[in-house]
Design a protein around this motif. Structure first.
Motif, PDB file in Angstrom:
ATOM      1  N   MET A   1      88.557  20.301  71.853  1.00  0.00           N
ATOM      2  CA  MET A   1      87.483  21.204  71.417  1.00  0.00           C
ATOM      3  C   MET A   1      88.075  22.436  70.726  1.00  0.00           C
ATOM      4  O   MET A   1      89.097  22.963  71.157  1.00  0.00           O
ATOM      5  N   LYS A   2      87.407  22.871  69.677  1.00  0.00           N
ATOM      6  CA  LYS A   2      87.877  24.045  68.946  1.00  0.00           C
ATOM      7  C   LYS A   2      87.656  25.308  69.772  1.00  0.00           C
ATOM      8  O   LYS A   2      86.763  25.373  70.609  1.00  0.00           O
ATOM      9  N   PRO A   3      88.479  26.352  69.549  1.00  0.00           N
ATOM     10  CA  PRO A   3      88.356  27.593  70.329  1.00  0.00           C
ATOM     11  C   PRO A   3      86.971  28.224  70.192  1.00  0.00           C
ATOM     12  O   PRO A   3      86.275  28.040  69.179  1.00  0.00           O
ATOM     13  N   LEU A   4      86.607  28.999  71.187  1.00  0.00           N
ATOM     14  CA  LEU A   4      85.293  29.647  71.210  1.00  0.00           C
ATOM     15  C   LEU A   4      85.089  30.538  69.985  1.00  0.00           C
ATOM     16  O   LEU A   4      84.000  30.563  69.405  1.00  0.00           O
ATOM     17  N   ALA A   5      86.114  31.268  69.599  1.00  0.00           N
ATOM     18  CA  ALA A   5      85.990  32.173  68.450  1.00  0.00           C
ATOM     19  C   ALA A   5      85.635  31.393  67.190  1.00  0.00           C
ATOM     20  O   ALA A   5      84.870  31.877  66.340  1.00  0.00           O
ATOM     21  N   PHE A   6      86.172  30.186  67.045  1.00  0.00           N
ATOM     22  CA  PHE A   6      85.860  29.344  65.887  1.00  0.00           C
ATOM     23  C   PHE A   6      84.422  28.848  65.972  1.00  0.00           C
ATOM     24  O   PHE A   6      83.679  28.888  64.982  1.00  0.00           O
ATOM     25  N   ARG A   7      84.023  28.396  67.161  1.00  0.00           N
ATOM     26  CA  ARG A   7      82.679  27.830  67.327  1.00  0.00           C
ATOM     27  C   ARG A   7      81.590  28.873  67.124  1.00  0.00           C
ATOM     28  O   ARG A   7      80.490  28.557  66.670  1.00  0.00           O
ATOM     29  N   MET A   8      81.886  30.127  67.454  1.00  0.00           N
ATOM     30  CA  MET A   8      80.873  31.180  67.401  1.00  0.00           C
ATOM     31  C   MET A   8      80.830  31.913  66.052  1.00  0.00           C
ATOM     32  O   MET A   8      80.152  32.926  65.930  1.00  0.00           O
ATOM     33  N   ARG A   9      81.538  31.412  65.057  1.00  0.00           N
ATOM     34  CA  ARG A   9      81.469  32.061  63.749  1.00  0.00           C
ATOM     35  C   ARG A   9      80.036  32.053  63.238  1.00  0.00           C
ATOM     36  O   ARG A   9      79.320  31.063  63.392  1.00  0.00           O
ATOM     37  N   PRO A  10      79.600  33.137  62.620  1.00  0.00           N
ATOM     38  CA  PRO A  10      78.216  33.211  62.130  1.00  0.00           C
ATOM     39  C   PRO A  10      77.945  32.159  61.066  1.00  0.00           C
ATOM     40  O   PRO A  10      78.786  31.891  60.212  1.00  0.00           O
ATOM     41  N   ARG A  11      76.758  31.589  61.129  1.00  0.00           N
ATOM     42  CA  ARG A  11      76.381  30.558  60.169  1.00  0.00           C
ATOM     43  C   ARG A  11      75.657  31.141  58.966  1.00  0.00           C
ATOM     44  O   ARG A  11      75.605  30.519  57.902  1.00  0.00           O
ATOM     45  N   THR A  12      75.066  32.303  59.136  1.00  0.00           N
ATOM     46  CA  THR A  12      74.383  32.984  58.037  1.00  0.00           C
ATOM     47  C   THR A  12      74.701  34.466  58.102  1.00  0.00           C
ATOM     48  O   THR A  12      75.228  34.965  59.106  1.00  0.00           O
TER      49      THR A  12
END
Length: 426
Positions: A1-12
């Motif tokens: 699984m990718k790190p939390l910081a990567f997963r939580m990047r803003p989508r907009t």
């Protein structure tokens, strides 16, 4: 699984937290994004402050294709793939990390695509682009500074990560103590990536209690985040900003601020820069107001160099406190700069004949050394005569300040000599 910081990047762009000066309502990046009128840009600032997040948010809002490359590790072939995609789709947003290290071959390949708008370059760097980035790239980009996030903004992102079931940690039953959350938010020094990844480590490495709740304490937060109170890169702009603030705080006699910046430099382990800057300060900012400060600063620096860290902090702190509270004078420093300015502007003039070298036969026939008056032949050890070239004989470089007893004494002698020089004996 990718790190939390990567997963939580803003989508907009609406999901970007912090950087309101760029992405807030009516601000430049939001306006560009909403209008889909993008231009290439360079985002610069400390690590973990959201440069990549802003780029991905722009791509998410505009629905343009988004690709990420590194100016060092990615090769020209990687860029050719992005260019081919741009030709197919019309526009590709390319996030180029470490853009300040882009070599000429890659730069020359990219430039035409930046010119025609097929590739929207978002360069990310921790270095000041005005110093580090090639003008050919810089002139084609808007330049925006990304700043360290305030603890409240970091805390907001941490809360979002704890509550997000899809990308974050919301699927887990988690309880994070207020003190722990505050530590994650503040001790990272505005580095969101560090905070989020430390939070994930704390949650995933803590065993659930009997109710299957993961309880994160301050102790766990400290262990997972370790010690990272500020961003400091010895080769980056942040380093020179701290050194600048260090000197200006001493010059401004603010002991507490000077000790703060000294502590940051100590934490960075940069004894060489501290030592050099302290010696410069002793002569540039204290100067003739307290000449002994220079000698004592040098002694403190030599002691620190012999001791090494952590003990080196002790003589360094002594020197900083003394320099802060010493009277200040830059008169000698300003005087030599004024003299150098005349020399560099071609205003040197000819050495007066009576001062020229006369230690050879026939010098007198050439007028060398004739009528020179030897000051030691006079009871006072001084005699009025012209020393400056004719073109500068009225020049006054040294302007003493009344900030210390030593310089006041020098000023008194200086004024007496100047008055006597108005009626020279030759």
């Amino acid at each position: 699984m990718k790190p939390l910081a990567f997963r939580m990047r803003p989508r907009t762009i609406d999901e970007v937290v912090g950087q309101e000066h760029l992405t807030g309502e009516g601000k430049i990046i939001r306006r560009m994004t909403e209008a889909k009128k993008l231009s290439s840009m360079i985002l610069y600032g400390p690590p973990g402050t959201g440069k990549t997040s802003i780029a991905s948010a722009i791509a998410g809002t505009t629905q343009y294709a988004f690709r990420m490359l590194n100016a060092v590790t990615s090769n020209k072939k990687d860029m050719e793939i992005v260019a081919a995609e741009a030709k197919m789709s019309g526009t590709v947003i390319l996030l180029l990390d470490e853009v300040h290290r882009l070599d000429k071959a890659k730069q020359d390949y990219l430039l035409p695509f930046l010119e025609n708008g097929m590739i929207i370059l978002i360069g990310a760097t921790t270095s000041n682009p005005y110093h580090a980035i090639n003008p050919a790239i810089r002139s084609r980009c808007q330049i925006f500074e990304v700043k360290l996030l305030e603890p409240e903004s970091v805390k907001k992102l941490l809360q979002q990560a704890l509550e997000d079931d899809e990308r974050g940690l919301g699927a887990l039953q988690t309880s994070v103590d207020k003190e722990a959350l505050d530590h994650f938010a503040s001790a990272s020094g505005g580095d969101v990536r560090s905070s989020l990844n430390a939070l994930e480590l704390a949650v995933t490495s803590t065993k659930p209690d009997k109710q299957n709740v993961i309880h994160v304490t301050l102790e766990a937060a400290e262990e997972c985040l370790q010690r990272k109170s500020f961003a400091h890169d010895k080769d980056g702009d942040a380093h020179y900003d701290v050194l600048s603030a260090f000197q200006k705080s001493i010059r401004g006699s603010d002991v507490n601020a000077a000790l703060h910046y000294l502590a940051r430099l100590i934490e960075a382990g940069d004894l060489v820069s501290i030592a050099r800057r302290l010696i410069v300060i002793a002569y540039e900012d204290i100067g003739l107001a307290s000449p002994q400060a220079g000698e004592r600063t040098l002694s403190a620096v030599e002691a620190a160099e012999r001791l090494g860290f952590p003990e080196a902090r002790i003589p360094l702190a002594n020197a900083v406190v003394e320099l802060c509270l010493s009277p200040k004078s830059n008169s000698a420093y300003k005087a030599i700069d004024a003299a150098l300015s005349d020399i560099r502007a071609g205003r040197a003039g000819e050495v007066p004949a009576h001062l020229k070298d006369a230690h050879y036969k026939s010098a007198a026939k050439l007028g060398r050394g004739v009528d020179y008056q030897y000051p030691h032949d006079f009871d006072s050890g001084w005699v009025a005569q012209q020393y400056l070239p004719d073109t500068l004989k009225q020049k006054r470089y040294f302007e003493p300040k009344a900030t210390g007893k030593f310089e006041q004494a020098l000023a008194s002698v200086y004024e007496k000599i100047e008055k006597s020089q108005k009626k020279p004996t030759r």
